[in-house]
Design an enzyme around this catalytic site. Structure first.
Site, short mmCIF file in Angstrom:
data_model
loop_
_atom_site.label_atom_id
_atom_site.label_comp_id
_atom_site.label_asym_id
_atom_site.label_seq_id
_atom_site.Cartn_x
_atom_site.Cartn_y
_atom_site.Cartn_z
N ASN A 17 0.87 -1.18 0.00
CA ASN A 17 0.00 0.00 0.00
C ASN A 17 0.91 1.23 0.00
OD1 ASN A 17 -1.81 2.05 0.53
ND2 ASN A 17 -2.33 1.35 2.61
N TRP A 18 1.04 1.85 -1.15
CA TRP A 18 1.97 2.99 -1.27
C TRP A 18 1.42 4.26 -0.61
CZ3 TRP A 18 3.91 2.79 -7.10
CH2 TRP A 18 4.51 1.56 -7.33
N LYS A 19 0.14 4.25 -0.30
CA LYS A 19 -0.51 5.44 0.28
C LYS A 19 -0.24 6.66 -0.62
CE LYS A 19 -0.22 3.26 4.76
NZ LYS A 19 -0.13 3.35 6.20
N HIS A 103 -9.59 1.42 4.76
CA HIS A 103 -8.32 1.52 5.48
C HIS A 103 -8.53 2.43 6.70
CE1 HIS A 103 -4.22 2.61 6.48
NE2 HIS A 103 -3.86 1.49 5.87
N GLU A 105 -6.90 4.78 7.83
CA GLU A 105 -6.68 6.21 7.56
C GLU A 105 -7.91 6.83 6.92
OE1 GLU A 105 -2.99 5.63 5.49
OE2 GLU A 105 -2.07 5.04 7.40
N GLU A 175 -5.61 -4.93 10.53
CA GLU A 175 -4.55 -3.94 10.75
C GLU A 175 -4.81 -3.19 12.05
OE1 GLU A 175 -2.53 -2.69 6.85
OE2 GLU A 175 -4.32 -1.47 7.05
N GLY A 181 2.43 2.10 10.84
CA GLY A 181 3.41 3.18 10.71
C GLY A 181 4.11 3.54 12.00
N SER A 221 3.28 -2.34 10.33
CA SER A 221 4.73 -2.43 10.53
C SER A 221 5.30 -3.80 10.16
CB SER A 221 5.10 -2.05 11.97
OG SER A 221 4.71 -0.71 12.23
P1 PGA Z 1 2.73 0.17 7.69
O1 PGA Z 1 1.28 0.41 7.06
O2 PGA Z 1 3.27 -1.12 7.10
O3 PGA Z 1 3.53 1.38 7.29
O4 PGA Z 1 2.55 0.05 9.17
C1 PGA Z 1 0.38 -0.64 6.84
C2 PGA Z 1 -0.90 -0.10 6.23
O5 PGA Z 1 -1.36 0.97 6.63
O6 PGA Z 1 -1.50 -0.75 5.35
#
Ligand code: PGA
Length: 259
Positions: A17-19, A103, A105, A175, A181, A221
């Protein structure tokens, strides 16, 4: 992973997931390296999820490879007056096969609800896109002992209205928000416990045959150093990787260490 466990398990799916990262040029450079590093990997479904702006070029670049394309979001609507939104049919133009939905976010910054995620997931299925539906508790929810309740509500709400066939083609990503993150990973025991719980909910929503087929990814992570242990858990069927998917070497190492 030992052979016996691998035979029992579902095919792993590891998605990056490049966001909101990578220009077109940077995205191309990343997938060119991945194509080289992963040319011989056949045992895992490898997916990259670039921002919308890079889908077209990345799609062309991975055409002749074992890397598949995913998007990070989509609209619940098919077309119309929805400024700034992208429809499933538009993603299909670029051979997108997967779409991340709900997600944390988006749940946090765009106030996406379980009901909205469920409508998007049904729209994805209607366009033959496979949704990757994200669920997970916050730190406060975990510390107050509410993890199972929160995750159950999200799974039931976000997969509401799906047929058994659609469920079988749906990927759930667990998640924990506190692990995204932050460098804090759920231990493999913590991950397995929630994954097994999610599978039991899927059994009660659909049936055992379907829930046994459904893949549940872990995200939060994930790095080369912890991938092997996480992926060897019986109910962990892959990873949704953020930060570590932005660099070819670290993403490729996650995949290689998971085999
Ligand atoms: P992360 O993000 O690996 O940077 O913790 C995972 C995600 O949000 O899908």
């Amino acid at each position: 992973m030992d052979t016996e466990l691998r035979l029992k398990k579902r095919r792993l799916i590891i998605a990056g997931n490049w966001k909101m990262n990578k220009t077109v040029a940077e995205g191309l450079e990343l997938v060119q390296s991945l194509k080289r590093d992963l040319a011989n990997v056949k045992e895992v479904d490898v997916v990259v999820c670039p921002p919308y702006t890079a889908l077209s070029e990345v799609s062309k670049e991975i055409l002749d490879s074992n890397i598949r394309l995913g998007a990070q979001n989509m609209s619940e609507h098919g077309s119309g007056a929805y400024t700034g939104e992208i429809a499933a049919g538009m993603l299909k133009e670029f051979s997108v096969r997967y779409v991340i939905l709900g997600h944390s976010e988006r749940r946090q910054y765009q106030q996406e609800s379980d009901a909205l995620v469920a409508r998007k997931a049904l729209a994805a299925h209607a366009a033959s896109l496979k949704p990757i539906v994200c669920v997970g508790e916050s730190l406060q929810e975990r510390e107050s002992g509410a993890t199972n309740k929160v995750v159950e509500t999200q799974v039931r709400g976000s997969l509401a209205g799906m047929t058994k066939d659609q469920a079988a083609e749906t990927i759930v990503a667990y998640e924990p928000v506190w692990a995204i993150g932050t460098g804090k990973t759920a231990s493999s025991e913590q991950a397995q416990e929630v994954h097994a719980f999610i599978r039991s909910i899927l059994t009660s929503m659909f049936d055992e045959q379907i829930s046994r087929r459904m893949r549940i990814q872990y995200g939060g992570s994930v790095k080369a150093g912890n991938a092997k242990e996480l992926m060897s858990q019986p109910d962990v069927d892959g990873a949704l990787v953020g930060g570590a998917s932005l660099e070819a070497r670290s993403f490729a190492d996650i995949i290689k260490n998971s085999l």
